[in-house]
Design a protein around this motif. Structure first.
Motif, PDB file in Angstrom:
ATOM      1  N   PHE A 195       0.838  -1.199   0.000  1.00 38.32           N
ATOM      2  CA  PHE A 195       0.000   0.000   0.000  1.00 38.32           C
ATOM      3  C   PHE A 195       0.874   1.250   0.000  1.00 38.32           C
ATOM      4  O   PHE A 195       0.642   2.201   0.727  1.00 38.32           O
ATOM      5  CB  PHE A 195      -0.949  -0.003   1.205  1.00 38.32           C
ATOM      6  N   GLY A 196       1.919   1.206  -0.849  1.00 39.92           N
ATOM      7  CA  GLY A 196       2.664   2.422  -1.134  1.00 39.92           C
ATOM      8  C   GLY A 196       1.879   3.271  -2.124  1.00 39.92           C
ATOM      9  O   GLY A 196       0.672   3.087  -2.314  1.00 39.92           O
ATOM     10  N   LYS A 197       2.569   4.192  -2.790  1.00 38.37           N
ATOM     11  CA  LYS A 197       1.865   5.113  -3.673  1.00 38.37           C
ATOM     12  C   LYS A 197       1.202   4.396  -4.842  1.00 38.37           C
ATOM     13  O   LYS A 197       0.049   4.697  -5.192  1.00 38.37           O
ATOM     14  CB  LYS A 197       2.832   6.189  -4.170  1.00 38.37           C
ATOM     15  N   VAL A 198       1.890   3.438  -5.445  1.00 39.37           N
ATOM     16  CA  VAL A 198       1.299   2.702  -6.566  1.00 39.37           C
ATOM     17  C   VAL A 198       0.201   1.765  -6.064  1.00 39.37           C
ATOM     18  O   VAL A 198      -0.890   1.700  -6.644  1.00 39.37           O
ATOM     19  CB  VAL A 198       2.374   1.918  -7.338  1.00 39.37           C
ATOM     20  N   GLY A 199       0.465   1.035  -4.992  1.00 37.59           N
ATOM     21  CA  GLY A 199      -0.539   0.138  -4.439  1.00 37.59           C
ATOM     22  C   GLY A 199      -1.808   0.861  -4.030  1.00 37.59           C
ATOM     23  O   GLY A 199      -2.922   0.357  -4.244  1.00 37.59           O
ATOM     24  N   ARG A 200      -1.640   2.045  -3.467  1.00 40.48           N
ATOM     25  CA  ARG A 200      -2.807   2.847  -3.068  1.00 40.48           C
ATOM     26  C   ARG A 200      -3.637   3.214  -4.298  1.00 40.48           C
ATOM     27  O   ARG A 200      -4.878   3.118  -4.286  1.00 40.48           O
ATOM     28  CB  ARG A 200      -2.332   4.100  -2.340  1.00 40.48           C
ATOM     29  N   VAL A 221       1.583   0.700   9.789  1.00 37.76           N
ATOM     30  CA  VAL A 221       1.129   2.071   9.545  1.00 37.76           C
ATOM     31  C   VAL A 221       0.359   2.135   8.232  1.00 37.76           C
ATOM     32  O   VAL A 221      -0.711   2.752   8.150  1.00 37.76           O
ATOM     33  CB  VAL A 221       2.320   3.051   9.530  1.00 37.76           C
ATOM     34  N   ARG A 222       0.865   1.479   7.210  1.00 36.72           N
ATOM     35  CA  ARG A 222       0.166   1.476   5.926  1.00 36.72           C
ATOM     36  C   ARG A 222      -1.141   0.700   6.002  1.00 36.72           C
ATOM     37  O   ARG A 222      -2.119   1.045   5.326  1.00 36.72           O
ATOM     38  CB  ARG A 222       1.070   0.916   4.831  1.00 36.72           C
ATOM     39  N   ARG A 223      -1.175  -0.341   6.813  1.00 38.80           N
ATOM     40  CA  ARG A 223      -2.446  -1.054   6.993  1.00 38.80           C
ATOM     41  C   ARG A 223      -3.480  -0.142   7.653  1.00 38.80           C
ATOM     42  O   ARG A 223      -4.659  -0.160   7.292  1.00 38.80           O
ATOM     43  CB  ARG A 223      -2.240  -2.327   7.820  1.00 38.80           C
ATOM     44  N   VAL A 224      -3.037   0.653   8.611  1.00 41.03           N
ATOM     45  CA  VAL A 224      -3.951   1.617   9.239  1.00 41.03           C
ATOM     46  C   VAL A 224      -4.444   2.628   8.208  1.00 41.03           C
ATOM     47  O   VAL A 224      -5.632   2.977   8.172  1.00 41.03           O
ATOM     48  CB  VAL A 224      -3.250   2.327  10.422  1.00 41.03           C
ATOM     49  N   GLN A 225      -3.525   3.106   7.351  1.00 39.12           N
ATOM     50  CA  GLN A 225      -3.928   4.053   6.315  1.00 39.12           C
ATOM     51  C   GLN A 225      -4.960   3.440   5.383  1.00 39.12           C
ATOM     52  O   GLN A 225      -5.954   4.083   5.029  1.00 39.12           O
ATOM     53  CB  GLN A 225      -2.686   4.507   5.526  1.00 39.12           C
ATOM     54  N   ALA A 226      -4.737   2.182   4.990  1.00 36.19           N
ATOM     55  CA  ALA A 226      -5.696   1.498   4.124  1.00 36.19           C
ATOM     56  C   ALA A 226      -7.037   1.338   4.823  1.00 36.19           C
ATOM     57  O   ALA A 226      -8.108   1.550   4.226  1.00 36.19           O
ATOM     58  CB  ALA A 226      -5.143   0.133   3.711  1.00 36.19           C
ATOM     59  N   HIS A 227      -6.985   0.973   6.093  1.00 34.88           N
ATOM     60  CA  HIS A 227      -8.220   0.806   6.870  1.00 34.88           C
ATOM     61  C   HIS A 227      -8.989   2.110   6.960  1.00 34.88           C
ATOM     62  O   HIS A 227     -10.223   2.135   6.832  1.00 34.88           O
ATOM     63  CB  HIS A 227      -7.865   0.290   8.270  1.00 34.88           C
ATOM     64  N   PHE A 231     -10.751   0.266   3.204  1.00 33.02           N
ATOM     65  CA  PHE A 231     -10.375  -1.038   2.675  1.00 33.02           C
ATOM     66  C   PHE A 231     -10.298  -2.069   3.799  1.00 33.02           C
ATOM     67  O   PHE A 231      -9.868  -1.749   4.916  1.00 33.02           O
ATOM     68  CB  PHE A 231      -9.018  -0.974   1.972  1.00 33.02           C
ATOM     69  N   ARG A 232     -10.696  -3.295   3.492  1.00 32.05           N
ATOM     70  CA  ARG A 232     -10.467  -4.391   4.423  1.00 32.05           C
ATOM     71  C   ARG A 232      -8.972  -4.676   4.444  1.00 32.05           C
ATOM     72  O   ARG A 232      -8.311  -4.646   3.408  1.00 32.05           O
ATOM     73  CB  ARG A 232     -11.236  -5.630   3.975  1.00 32.05           C
ATOM     74  N   THR A 233      -8.432  -4.927   5.611  1.00 32.05           N
ATOM     75  CA  THR A 233      -7.002  -5.208   5.725  1.00 32.05           C
ATOM     76  C   THR A 233      -6.783  -6.535   6.442  1.00 32.05           C
ATOM     77  O   THR A 233      -7.641  -6.993   7.204  1.00 32.05           O
ATOM     78  CB  THR A 233      -6.266  -4.094   6.492  1.00 32.05           C
ATOM     79  N   THR A 234      -5.617  -7.133   6.173  1.00 35.10           N
ATOM     80  CA  THR A 234      -5.255  -8.380   6.837  1.00 35.10           C
ATOM     81  C   THR A 234      -3.822  -8.268   7.349  1.00 35.10           C
ATOM     82  O   THR A 234      -3.029  -7.475   6.853  1.00 35.10           O
ATOM     83  CB  THR A 234      -5.337  -9.576   5.878  1.00 35.10           C
ATOM     84  N   SER A 235      -3.510  -9.105   8.324  1.00 36.02           N
ATOM     85  CA  SER A 235      -2.166  -9.077   8.908  1.00 36.02           C
ATOM     86  C   SER A 235      -1.225 -10.085   8.267  1.00 36.02           C
ATOM     87  O   SER A 235      -0.025 -10.058   8.530  1.00 36.02           O
ATOM     88  CB  SER A 235      -2.250  -9.350  10.418  1.00 36.02           C
ATOM     89  N   THR A 236      -1.758 -10.986   7.414  1.00 35.19           N
ATOM     90  CA  THR A 236      -0.907 -11.979   6.748  1.00 35.19           C
ATOM     91  C   THR A 236      -1.228 -12.033   5.263  1.00 35.19           C
ATOM     92  O   THR A 236      -2.357 -11.752   4.841  1.00 35.19           O
ATOM     93  CB  THR A 236      -1.101 -13.385   7.337  1.00 35.19           C
ATOM     94  N   THR A 237      -0.235 -12.433   4.490  1.00 35.28           N
ATOM     95  CA  THR A 237      -0.435 -12.608   3.049  1.00 35.28           C
ATOM     96  C   THR A 237      -1.440 -13.715   2.768  1.00 35.28           C
ATOM     97  O   THR A 237      -2.314 -13.586   1.905  1.00 35.28           O
ATOM     98  CB  THR A 237       0.898 -12.931   2.361  1.00 35.28           C
ATOM     99  N   THR A 238      -1.334 -14.818   3.507  1.00 39.86           N
ATOM    100  CA  THR A 238      -2.230 -15.956   3.290  1.00 39.86           C
ATOM    101  C   THR A 238      -3.686 -15.562   3.447  1.00 39.86           C
ATOM    102  O   THR A 238      -4.543 -15.899   2.617  1.00 39.86           O
ATOM    103  CB  THR A 238      -1.883 -17.100   4.255  1.00 39.86           C
TER     104      THR A 238
END
Length: 373
Positions: A195-200, A221-227, A231-238
């Motif tokens: 969730f950097g600039k391109v991901g955002r 911090v980026r997960r908080v920004q996404a939230h 956006f729904r966020t997760t703590s793991t890739t899986t």
């Protein structure tokens, strides 16, 4: 490129090189995408340095542009292996620019593995590196000690415009490739990793196209920004990828490793914003999965009970359609030129640096004078 457009670009870069003159005789080795707008940038580089070699990124070469550049500059093949071995890298530099003051212009941290040896043993001087991308920025930042200045434009405010449009172009190309096989993405579950600039920009564009978007980033911090942006966020890739019908990777630093692919949903589409070796460990799957081309730039990976689709062989999917972001790309190119001349003046000590705000403002004013009409 039509002559009026060439004249316009040359006038823009002429203003840039006038504002940022070189501090002496410098040779540049330029890693670059060879797309249709790139010759204007190379002409600007040649106005401020001797272009010792152009090293095109392998998966972003327009043949007509390559032929035009070869008629003017020395062009060498580029691979990670070329600079991964310090001895081989030093031999290359000696063969190409022996005894000269050199600036290395990079896209993706190619010179990072051998930079210490190059700075110490090269018969000339490595004045520094100019790095264009976030994944390259991370490669140089990870070095224990930088032996010379590295000027990164990856996090420049001038790159924000490009990054936003790159995000949109990623979604455009992904949608086009999926539609070409008679499928659509609308109303699907999508996952954006990074969730950097391109991901955002990707996440926002997907949502605008009526996809349900989950975001994962290793940075809380980026997960908080996404939230905070809904956006729904997760703590793991899986967890992020398990229900996603589309997975777009935008970390620049290996979003998916071998064990992560098993978590992909059957039939999921997988795409990247950068080189496949930087984002996806696909090579580790080649002995496990059968790979079947099923359309233009689309490959099915299949083992018993599991399959998914990879777009553009895991490379930057927007390069399938030229990665066009309009005239905003010239902001970043101008900053690369300015950073090269700054290194020729010895403006930076060893370490990781950004260009000063006053230089960003000067480039922005020149851009507005030429393109805001």
């Amino acid at each position: 490129m039509e002559s009026p457009e060439r004249a316009r670009l040359d006038a823009f870069f002429g203003r840039v090189t006038e504002r940022f003159p070189a501090g002496g005789q410098v040779t540049s080795l330029v890693v670059t995408h060879l797309l249709s707008e790139r010759p204007a940038f190379l002409r600007a580089m040649a106005a401020t340095s001797t272009v010792g070699a152009v090293l095109p990124k392998p998966k972003s070469i327009d043949q007509q542009t390559l032929e035009a550049v070869q008629s003017v500059h020395t062009v060498h093949g580029l691979s990670r292996e070329l600079f991964a071995d310090s001895t081989r890298a030093l031999e290359y530099l000696e063969d190409t620019a022996s005894g000269q003051d050199v600036v290395l212009v990079d896209i993706g941290g190619y010179f990072a593995p051998s930079l210490g040896t190059l700075a110490e043993k090269f018969s000339g001087r490595v004045l520094g590196v100019v790095e264009d991308t976030e994944n390259g920025h991370q490669r140089y930042a990870a070095l224990d000690q930088l032996p010379c200045p590295v000027v990164s434009v990856a996090r420049s405010p001038l790159k924000d415009c490009e990054d936003h449009l790159v995000g949109r172009s990623i979604v455009f190309s992904t949608d086009a490739l999926v539609r070409a096989r008679g499928d659509i993405l609308t109303s699907r579950n999508a996952c954006v990793i990074g969730f950097g600039k391109v991901g955002r920009a990707i996440a926002q564009t997907l949502r605008a196209h009526d996809l349900r978007v989950t975001v994962h980033d290793t940075d809380p911090v980026r997960r908080v920004q996404a939230h905070s942006q809904g956006f729904r966020t997760t703590s793991t890739t899986t967890e992020a990828v398990k229900d996603a019908e589309l997975v777009l990777c935008a970390t620049g630093n290996l979003a998916l490793r071998q064990h992560d692919f098993a978590a992909l949903r059957n039939g999921a589409y997988l795409a990247s914003v950068t080189s496949s070796e930087d984002e996806l460990e696909l090579a580790t799957l080649h002995q496990l999965y059968q790979r079947i081309p099923v359309g233009d730039q689309l490959t099915r990976y299949e083992i018993t009970g599991h399959y998914f689709y990879v777009l553009a062989d895991g490379g930057a999917v927007n390069f399938v359609h030229g990665a066009a972001v309009g005239t905003y790309i010239h902001l970043v190119q101008a900053e690369i030129v300015a950073a090269t001349t700054a290194l020729s003046h010895g403006r930076f000590n060893p370490g990781l640096h950004s260009m000063p705000t006053t230089d960003h403002q000067a480039i922005a004013r020149i851009w507005l004078d030429h393109f805001d009409r």
